[in-house]
Design an enzyme around this catalytic site. Structure first.
Site, PDB file in Angstrom:
ATOM      1  N   SER A 455      41.525  55.329  34.724  1.00 30.77           N
ATOM      2  CA  SER A 455      41.011  54.582  33.579  1.00 30.77           C
ATOM      3  C   SER A 455      39.624  55.121  33.208  1.00 30.77           C
ATOM      4  CB  SER A 455      40.981  53.092  33.895  1.00 30.77           C
ATOM      5  OG  SER A 455      40.786  52.333  32.731  1.00 30.77           O
ATOM      6  N   ASP A 543      51.693  51.795  29.510  1.00 25.95           N
ATOM      7  CA  ASP A 543      50.284  51.430  29.560  1.00 25.95           C
ATOM      8  C   ASP A 543      49.834  50.899  28.208  1.00 25.95           C
ATOM      9  OD1 ASP A 543      47.571  51.204  29.945  1.00 25.95           O
ATOM     10  OD2 ASP A 543      47.327  53.197  30.818  1.00 25.95           O
ATOM     11  N   HIS A 575      49.367  50.436  33.279  1.00 29.32           N
ATOM     12  CA  HIS A 575      48.036  51.015  33.451  1.00 29.32           C
ATOM     13  C   HIS A 575      47.666  51.228  34.914  1.00 29.32           C
ATOM     14  CE1 HIS A 575      44.031  52.149  32.263  1.00 29.32           C
ATOM     15  NE2 HIS A 575      43.485  51.188  32.985  1.00 29.32           N
TER      16      HIS A 575
END
Length: 601
Positions: A455, A543, A575
């Site tokens: 991320s 995601d 995600h």
């Protein structure tokens, strides 16, 4: 399948431990909620997949409610954001949250609802609550009467909010809940403590009252054992998606709100550093005068009781799981010590022995940035432990903007992503290498440094290999943010795309050329031509937070320049890439990628 259950009892002689098998629990493959009644005599289990409520008494089956057959609502919520399963004080009713019937929430999804008798269009778009909550759209509060075998969907919740985190009032005739604003549209909730919400009280007749202010974010309501006080967490709306929170107390008798724990802007050394995470489901001491909780303090997670700290440096990071009858169950671990349970009462600890991981000679340094507004604790991490066993030294960096260091640190990152955080990580890596040279340890090879992250950590990793192209020898990233400008229209937390670059957000915001330029300039895609390190990309096809097209954008850029790159696409994962098979696949591929490009075979 059967599971071993441990029961701790407290009497004048101290603590005693007993264990027994319970075979009534659903299998691990069936998602479920479970809850004991206040007396401990009853246990309710909601099998989410099959839609059944199973109630047990003294290990004997007492009742089964088939929620699907009753057809009052959709699937029961089992997530930590909305979900709950609470017994009433009379131990005859259960409160939970489920997806409402679509006819209930028709007006939430479209400007004009069909009139009576008009057919409903199955193709109408239904908003959801984003990453990790894609099946959640219109939550409703429900009460199951165990004795009567009936289910009631509670009426009276304001139409502009979605209810969750419900609990019973002491009289059993009303419930408290958190309501999140879903107008004008829903933004992602998972990992976000900055969504407008408030604390409400709803009686069984449908009368609803807002107890808190309605311009903040609210979460984790917890009722004292005597039923007089409600504590809850409160934060700001928009801005950083994770923040330092205050703890508020609502007195149900005087109807006044007071601050128990305030936001900490700049904590002093060895002092309380603020509240950053949800309260445990049970956090009150039996005297209704003390609240016990865990929170981050710098690199540690500590248990706080009466606002005095338990030392974590000596014992590791402590996370309170529950407290009942003043008996606390705490999850305790250290970087080189596997998790263990600590049972603590009135300052006396009963601790199970842990195990240690002994590092072997290291071949290289693996830098592991996370974030943006989260943190690495000094606690057991299985990925880190195995990497160490395989010969890597692992550096986990809590750069400025991470939680646990006060609100000012968190706010300092806004407008400075791609610069402040990148420099912090690089400085930490150089310091680690310099320290081992100064100590004449010489176990770290500065020519074998690799970087990994997910991320925003992936955002940082890609910045690092772009800004320092000759320093890092390989890179592995999970669902990285590559181009904040192109991410703007695909992320479930579009507000963060503005806040992260120092811009204010509003629901009616339209992108401007200046805003898009700023987002692009702060993105690692601008450094793609300089990247030399081989890159492994691991993307989740579902995601909602960081679209897989972000990783594909970097993949195509590197491919066009003949730079080594490999992409793994997990079509059914999201995600966090949290599926067990995905985690195993990712870890093995990361290790092989690093070994290959560090020539460690």
């Amino acid at each position: 399948g059967a599971r071993l259950h441990y029961v701790f009892n407290k009497d004048a002689r101290g603590l005693s431990l007993s264990c027994h098998f319970q075979s009534f629990l659903p299998s691990c493959s069936n998602r479920f909620l479970s809850s004991y009644s206040l007396s401990g005599d009853l246990k309710a289990v909601v099998r989410v997949t099959s839609g059944q409520v199973v109630v047990w008494s003294d290990r004997c089956l007492k009742k089964i409610l088939d929620l699907s057959a009753l057809n009052k609502h959709g699937r029961v919520y089992e997530d930590a954001q909305f979900g709950c399963l609470a017994w009433s004080t009379c131990e005859s009713r259960l409160l939970y949250v489920a997806e409402g019937k679509r006819s209930i929430g028709e007006s939430y999804a479209s400007a004009s609802s069909p009139s009576a008798g008009e057919p409903r269009d199955k193709s109408v778009y239904w908003e959801d609550w984003g990453e990790g909550l894609t099946s959640k759209s219109v939550p409703v509060l429900c009460v199951a009467d165990v004795a009567k075998g009936t289910v009631t969907v509670l009426q009276g919740v304001p139409s502009h909010v979605s209810p969750g985190q419900g609990l019973w009032a002491h009289d059993g005739e009303s419930v408290f809940f958190v309501g999140w604003w879903h107008e004008p549209f829903r933004l992602g909730l998972r990992f976000c403590s900055n969504r407008r919400s408030a604390l409400f009280c709803l009686d069984l007749e449908g009368n609803c009252e807002c107890l808190s202010g309605d311009t903040s974010s609210v979460s984790s309501p917890r009722l004292s054992p005597d039923g007089r006080y409600l504590v809850y967490l409160e934060g700001q709306v928009f801005g950083p998606h994770s923040q330092c929170l205050s703890m508020q107390q609502y007195d149900l008798e005087t109807r006044k709100i007071s601050v128990l724990v305030d936001v900490v802007n700049r904590p002093k050394k060895d002092e309380f550093a603020g509240l950053y995470e949800a309260l445990p489901p049970r956090c009150w001491a039996s005297d209704s005068q003390r609240v016990v909780f865990s929170s981050a303090r710098r690199n540690w997670r500590q248990t706080v009781q009466s606002f005095s700290l338990h030392s974590a440096e000596k014992f590791g990071s402590w996370k309170l799981l529950t407290i009942q009858n003043d008996l606390m169950v705490v999850h305790c671990s250290h970087l080189n010590e596997a998790p263990r349970l600590v049972i603590q009462y009135c300052g006396h600890s009963y601790i199970a022995l842990g195990i240690e991981v002994t590092p072997i000679q290291r071949a290289g340094l693996c830098s592991f940035p996370g974030g943006p507004h989260s943190q690495f604790f000094a606690e057991w991490n299985v990925t880190t432990a195995v990497l160490v066993k395989l010969g890597f030294a692992v550096l986990m960096v809590n750069y400025r903007g991470s939680t646990g260091f006060g609100q000012d640190s968190i706010l300092s990152l806004a407008g400075n992503i791609g610069s402040q955080d990148v420099k912090d990580v690089q400085r930490a890596v150089l310091t680690a290498l310099a320290d081992q040279t100064a100590e004449k340890l010489l176990t770290l090879d500065p020519d074998k440094v690799v970087v990994m992250g997910g991320s925003h950590g992936g955002f940082l990793a890609c910045h690092l290999i772009g800004q320092f192209p000759d320093f890092y020898k390989a890179c592995a990233v999970r669902n990285p943010v590559i181009n904040a400008a192109t991410l703007l229209g695909t992320s479930d937390i579009v507000d963060w795309r503005y806040s992260s670059v120092g811009l204010q957000y509003s629901y009616d915001q339209l992108p401007t050329p200046e805003a898009l330029t700023t987002m692009l300039q702060k993105s690692p895609i601008t450094y793609a031509p300089q990247i030399k390190a081989p890159v492994l990309l691991m993307l989740g096809g579902k995601d909602r937070r960081v679209s897989p097209y972000q990783g594909l954008e970097l993949y195509r850029s590197l491919k066009s320049r003949g730079s080594p790159v490999r992409l793994l696409l997990f079509a059914e994962d999201a995600h966090s890439l949290a599926r067990v098979d995905t985690q195993a696949d990712c870890f093995l591929n990361v290790v092989l990628w690093f070994q290959q490009h560090l020539y460690l075979h």
